[in-house]
Design a protein around this motif. Sequence first.
Motif, PDB file in Angstrom:
ATOM      1  N   SER A 108     -52.803  54.868 -84.600  1.00  0.00           N
ATOM      2  CA  SER A 108     -52.677  56.323 -84.509  1.00  0.00           C
ATOM      3  C   SER A 108     -51.741  56.920 -85.557  1.00  0.00           C
ATOM      4  O   SER A 108     -51.851  58.099 -85.889  1.00  0.00           O
ATOM      5  N   LEU A 109     -50.821  56.120 -86.082  1.00  0.00           N
ATOM      6  CA  LEU A 109     -49.865  56.637 -87.055  1.00  0.00           C
ATOM      7  C   LEU A 109     -50.514  56.754 -88.431  1.00  0.00           C
ATOM      8  O   LEU A 109     -51.184  55.827 -88.892  1.00  0.00           O
ATOM      9  N   GLU A 110     -50.304  57.883 -89.084  1.00  0.00           N
ATOM     10  CA  GLU A 110     -50.933  58.156 -90.370  1.00  0.00           C
ATOM     11  C   GLU A 110     -50.220  57.443 -91.510  1.00  0.00           C
ATOM     12  O   GLU A 110     -48.993  57.372 -91.558  1.00  0.00           O
ATOM     13  N   ILE A 111     -51.027  56.920 -92.439  1.00  0.00           N
ATOM     14  CA  ILE A 111     -50.522  56.249 -93.634  1.00  0.00           C
ATOM     15  C   ILE A 111     -50.633  57.215 -94.817  1.00  0.00           C
ATOM     16  O   ILE A 111     -51.559  58.023 -94.897  1.00  0.00           O
ATOM     17  N   MET A 112     -49.690  57.148 -95.734  1.00  0.00           N
ATOM     18  CA  MET A 112     -49.704  58.025 -96.906  1.00  0.00           C
ATOM     19  C   MET A 112     -50.989  57.866 -97.715  1.00  0.00           C
ATOM     20  O   MET A 112     -51.612  56.799 -97.721  1.00  0.00           O
ATOM     21  N   SER A 113     -51.350  58.911 -98.434  1.00  0.00           N
ATOM     22  CA  SER A 113     -52.477  58.879 -99.361  1.00  0.00           C
ATOM     23  C   SER A 113     -51.998  58.436-100.742  1.00  0.00           C
ATOM     24  O   SER A 113     -50.780  58.325-100.981  1.00  0.00           O
ATOM     25  N   VAL A 114     -52.923  58.200-101.641  1.00  0.00           N
ATOM     26  CA  VAL A 114     -52.566  57.886-103.030  1.00  0.00           C
ATOM     27  C   VAL A 114     -51.732  59.013-103.611  1.00  0.00           C
ATOM     28  O   VAL A 114     -50.724  58.785-104.297  1.00  0.00           O
ATOM     29  N   GLU A 115     -52.146  60.246-103.330  1.00  0.00           N
ATOM     30  CA  GLU A 115     -51.408  61.409-103.850  1.00  0.00           C
ATOM     31  C   GLU A 115     -49.990  61.442-103.295  1.00  0.00           C
ATOM     32  O   GLU A 115     -49.043  61.791-104.015  1.00  0.00           O
ATOM     33  N   ASP A 116     -49.835  61.086-102.022  1.00  0.00           N
ATOM     34  CA  ASP A 116     -48.497  61.024-101.429  1.00  0.00           C
ATOM     35  C   ASP A 116     -47.631  60.000-102.155  1.00  0.00           C
ATOM     36  O   ASP A 116     -46.457  60.260-102.469  1.00  0.00           O
ATOM     37  N   LEU A 117     -48.191  58.825-102.398  1.00  0.00           N
ATOM     38  CA  LEU A 117     -47.440  57.764-103.062  1.00  0.00           C
ATOM     39  C   LEU A 117     -46.996  58.202-104.460  1.00  0.00           C
ATOM     40  O   LEU A 117     -45.872  57.922-104.885  1.00  0.00           O
ATOM     41  N   LYS A 118     -47.897  58.882-105.156  1.00  0.00           N
ATOM     42  CA  LYS A 118     -47.575  59.331-106.510  1.00  0.00           C
ATOM     43  C   LYS A 118     -46.551  60.472-106.513  1.00  0.00           C
ATOM     44  O   LYS A 118     -45.886  60.705-107.524  1.00  0.00           O
ATOM     45  N   SER A 119     -46.427  61.167-105.393  1.00  0.00           N
ATOM     46  CA  SER A 119     -45.500  62.301-105.311  1.00  0.00           C
ATOM     47  C   SER A 119     -44.084  61.893-104.934  1.00  0.00           C
ATOM     48  O   SER A 119     -43.170  62.721-104.963  1.00  0.00           O
ATOM     49  N   LEU A 120     -43.882  60.625-104.570  1.00  0.00           N
ATOM     50  CA  LEU A 120     -42.575  60.183-104.088  1.00  0.00           C
ATOM     51  C   LEU A 120     -41.498  60.351-105.154  1.00  0.00           C
ATOM     52  O   LEU A 120     -41.733  60.155-106.350  1.00  0.00           O
ATOM     53  N   ASP A 121     -40.315  60.676-104.705  1.00  0.00           N
ATOM     54  CA  ASP A 121     -39.163  60.829-105.588  1.00  0.00           C
ATOM     55  C   ASP A 121     -38.887  59.516-106.327  1.00  0.00           C
ATOM     56  O   ASP A 121     -39.199  58.427-105.832  1.00  0.00           O
ATOM     57  N   LYS A 122     -38.284  59.621-107.498  1.00  0.00           N
ATOM     58  CA  LYS A 122     -38.001  58.437-108.311  1.00  0.00           C
ATOM     59  C   LYS A 122     -37.022  57.476-107.637  1.00  0.00           C
ATOM     60  O   LYS A 122     -36.882  56.323-108.070  1.00  0.00           O
TER      61      LYS A 122
END
Length: 237
Positions: A108-122
């Motif tokens: 039930s818990l949502e996993i990040m998308s590719v776009e989410d991963l690419k948006s992560l802070d450095k």
Amino acid sequence: MARLPILMYHNICKNSTDAKGLTLSEQNFEAQLKYLKEKNYQTFHFSELQDLKTSKELPEKSLLITFDDVYKSQLDLAVPLLIKYGFKATFFVPFKYIAGKDFWNTNSLEIMSVEDLKSLDKSIELGLHSFEHKKYHEMSLLEVQEDFDHCKRFIIKHKLNINNVLAYPYGKFPRKKEEKKAFFNVLHQNKMAYGLRIGNRVNKFPFKNNYEINRIDIKGEDSLLTFKRKLKIGKWL
């Protein structure tokens, strides 16, 4: 040799009444980060460790923070707090389930998308958590290699920046001498610099074995006092 605790987190929740097992409340997570900041802990990425030659290059109060499974809650709740307190972390990705759900746990818990991963802070470094989130000790060497191949294809297709560090799903890996040696050889062939188990012990750096690195499991029920004890000595077994 230097002490190097590595903390392991999973899901973060807003409501403290939902905090148990692998789910930690946002409030308790912030209290832990605040404590680490007050005690002058310094965090690192695994990629930075690879550049160190001796333990003398590692500050006395050094620490690694890790998150498994790249839940959306980590993006929404953990990342802002890590940025607030100036800490780095490594997030481990189970690639098959990107933009999906954690079928191996709650489904039930949502996993990040590719776009989410690419948006992560450095401040966030990404590592591998296998492709299918299976237990390595139940897989053949061929299946382990196929899992790596799936990871590589996904990474290349989506142009993700993934560091060569692997967190074993469930902390599981072959333990018998010859099977373990063969498994570690597959990791070496796939250019993994580090492999992470659980173990619940504080590491010494340089690591005795780069493929048997211990992490300390932080639970939703842990009080701040328990967190401080785990940080210092690991977990009572």
